[in-house]
Design an enzyme around this catalytic site. Structure first.
Site, PDB file in Angstrom:
ATOM      1  N   HIS A   1     -17.858  14.548   4.500  1.00 35.10           N
ATOM      2  CA  HIS A   1     -17.499  14.091   5.839  1.00 35.10           C
ATOM      3  C   HIS A   1     -16.065  13.584   5.941  1.00 35.10           C
ATOM      4  O   HIS A   1     -15.465  13.633   7.007  1.00 35.10           O
ATOM      5  CB  HIS A   1     -18.460  12.982   6.264  1.00 35.10           C
ATOM      6  CG  HIS A   1     -18.400  12.649   7.711  1.00 35.10           C
ATOM      7  ND1 HIS A   1     -18.672  13.570   8.706  1.00 35.10           N
ATOM      8  CD2 HIS A   1     -18.088  11.480   8.357  1.00 35.10           C
ATOM      9  CE1 HIS A   1     -18.546  12.998   9.895  1.00 35.10           C
ATOM     10  NE2 HIS A   1     -18.196  11.739   9.704  1.00 35.10           N
TER      11      HIS A   1
ATOM     12  N   ASP B   1     -14.879  13.146  12.916  1.00 36.22           N
ATOM     13  CA  ASP B   1     -15.787  12.071  13.315  1.00 36.22           C
ATOM     14  C   ASP B   1     -15.425  11.561  14.719  1.00 36.22           C
ATOM     15  O   ASP B   1     -15.224  12.358  15.636  1.00 36.22           O
ATOM     16  CB  ASP B   1     -15.750  10.952  12.257  1.00 36.22           C
ATOM     17  CG  ASP B   1     -16.889   9.959  12.387  1.00 36.22           C
ATOM     18  OD1 ASP B   1     -17.992  10.282  11.914  1.00 36.22           O
ATOM     19  OD2 ASP B   1     -16.692   8.884  12.976  1.00 36.22           O
TER      20      ASP B   1
ATOM     21  N   TYR C   1     -20.937   1.751  21.257  1.00 39.55           N
ATOM     22  CA  TYR C   1     -21.581   1.289  22.482  1.00 39.55           C
ATOM     23  C   TYR C   1     -20.978   1.996  23.697  1.00 39.55           C
ATOM     24  O   TYR C   1     -21.699   2.428  24.603  1.00 39.55           O
ATOM     25  CB  TYR C   1     -21.437  -0.228  22.610  1.00 39.55           C
ATOM     26  CG  TYR C   1     -22.222  -0.805  23.763  1.00 39.55           C
ATOM     27  CD1 TYR C   1     -23.580  -1.049  23.635  1.00 39.55           C
ATOM     28  CD2 TYR C   1     -21.605  -1.085  24.975  1.00 39.55           C
ATOM     29  CE1 TYR C   1     -24.318  -1.571  24.695  1.00 39.55           C
ATOM     30  CE2 TYR C   1     -22.323  -1.600  26.037  1.00 39.55           C
ATOM     31  CZ  TYR C   1     -23.681  -1.839  25.889  1.00 39.55           C
ATOM     32  OH  TYR C   1     -24.409  -2.345  26.942  1.00 39.55           O
TER      33      TYR C   1
END
Length: 395
Positions: free
Chosen positions: A367, A178, A312
């Site tokens: 995952h 990830d 972000y």
């Protein structure tokens, strides 16, 4: 750079306030008995978990279990930014030939994922390699410092490379998934003299380009996709269509989301547990597991909303962090391919990222590889690094 021992201990007033807020929660109207996850977590399931969290879940017991792992805080300077306290598990092998291994988690995980693989990797065996094991909480996650401005993947990479040096490891390997994989790609590109190799369960390659990868492109178009690869592409398309809202929100307007995550423990529970449920491969989450994962975020040093900063920063950097990570990096790497991960792209695509020296295929697993299939991650690392001299480590 100072390193000190660390034990997790959440002040009692924070535990008391959590229970008060849970008791005062207003839930959405449960207008039907529908228990599907099509629109998000079922209301009844979140109500049930919130009640367990409020009444019977024992965080103090969790602290005891987590504190069995040796933990530390290291103060790491990041150029042009500040000095950050990085929380980490650090377990040293007794073997002289042990390989330093950095484990980097992602979202909505934490350093806790490392706890299922650490002891086996450190122990090793006469016929298998042993590892010195380092698993940090990423900056803005868990018990590490929060960032005070846009803290990009470049800065994350610098921080954990410096952490390994501060701990005495001038060369090392990495296992990551990830967000951790994205950071690893930057580490491999920027610090290849120290990062000797890495292993990931979530590579994100582009398809081979006829101009950039002419030979690989020819091989790819002449090689039929396997059924597993077709299914992987279909799942990736479904994620883009139906499961990508979290990324758009966290990478564009994280502050708007922060108000809810900071103020509402149940809002945090629903936001994170949805992904834990949807992204795992029918993993049988226990209540204690779910609430421990969520509690680590809730009691995060930087706050339960801070982990969104990294998303972000991914898009605030131009070109985006993803675009930068997809260039070829000449550092050996291995891949564990899980059939039921949310993104599992065709195997040959991985060769656009760098020299693939190890690859494994698994019919089950999602995952959260180190948590769902720790046996695979341990076995892969032991197999990939069975001959450490191949990667520049002495025997």
């Amino acid at each position: 750079m100072a390193t000190r021992q660390f034990k997790i201990h959440v002040p009692q007033e924070k535990l008391d306030r959590l229970r008060q807020k849970l008791a005062l929660t207003n839930f959405p109207d449960n207008v039907s008995s529908d228990d599907s996850w099509d629109q998000g977590p079922p209301v009844a399931e979140i109500q049930r978990l919130a009640k367990v969290w409020q009444t019977t879940y024992d965080w103090r017991e969790t602290e005891v279990l987590l504190n069995q792992f040796p933990q530390f805080i290291s103060a790491i300077d990041v150029d042009g930014f500040a000095t950050y306290d990085i929380h980490h598990v650090h377990m040293r092998s007794a073997r002289a030939d042990a390989i330093p291994l950095l484990f980097l988690h992602g979202w909505p995980g934490s350093f806790i994922e490392a706890t299922r693989i650490a002891e086996d990797l450190v122990r090793g065996s006469p016929n298998r390699p042993s590892f010195h094991f380092v698993a940090p909480s990423l900056i803005d996650f868990g018990f590490s410092s929060g960032s005070d401005r846009i803290f990009g993947i470049d800065q994350h990479a610098e921080a954990y490379d410096k952490l390994m040096q501060a701990l005495g490891y001038d060369s090392y390997v990495i296992q990551a998934g990830d967000v951790g994989c994205l950071i690893t790609r930057f580490i491999a590109r920027k610090y290849a003299t120290r990062c000797k190799a890495y292993h990931t369960n979530t590579p994100l390659p582009n398809p081979p380009d006829a101009d950039l990868h002419p030979e690989l492109h020819k091989r790819f178009i002449s090689t039929p996709l396997t059924e597993q690869e077709k299914a992987g592409l279909a799942r990736a398309a479904q994620l883009q269509d139906q499961g990508y809202g979290y990324y758009k929100q966290q990478s564009t307007k994280p502050r708007t989301l922060a108000f809810g995550l900071k103020d509402s423990p149940v809002g945090l529970l629903a936001w994170l547990y949805e992904k834990m449920h949807d992204w795992s491969d029918s993993y049988p989450w226990t209540d204690d597991e779910i609430l421990t994962w969520i509690s680590i975020y809730y009691f995060s040093r930087a706050g339960p909303d801070a982990a969104n900063h990294v998303y972000y920063a991914m898009e605030a950097t131009k070109p985006s962090a993803f675009a930068q990570s997809q260039t070829y990096v000449n550092v050996p790497f291995g891949v564990a391919r899980f059939a039921n991960d949310i993104v599992s792209l065709p195997k040959l695509w991985n060769e656009t990222l760098g020299p693939v020296v190890f690859s494994s295929e698994h019919k089950s697993g999602g995952h959260f590889a180190a948590w769902e299939r720790p046996d695979v991650i341990v076995a892969d690392l032991q197999a990939m690094f069975a001959k450490p001299g191949k990667f520049g480590f002495g025997v």
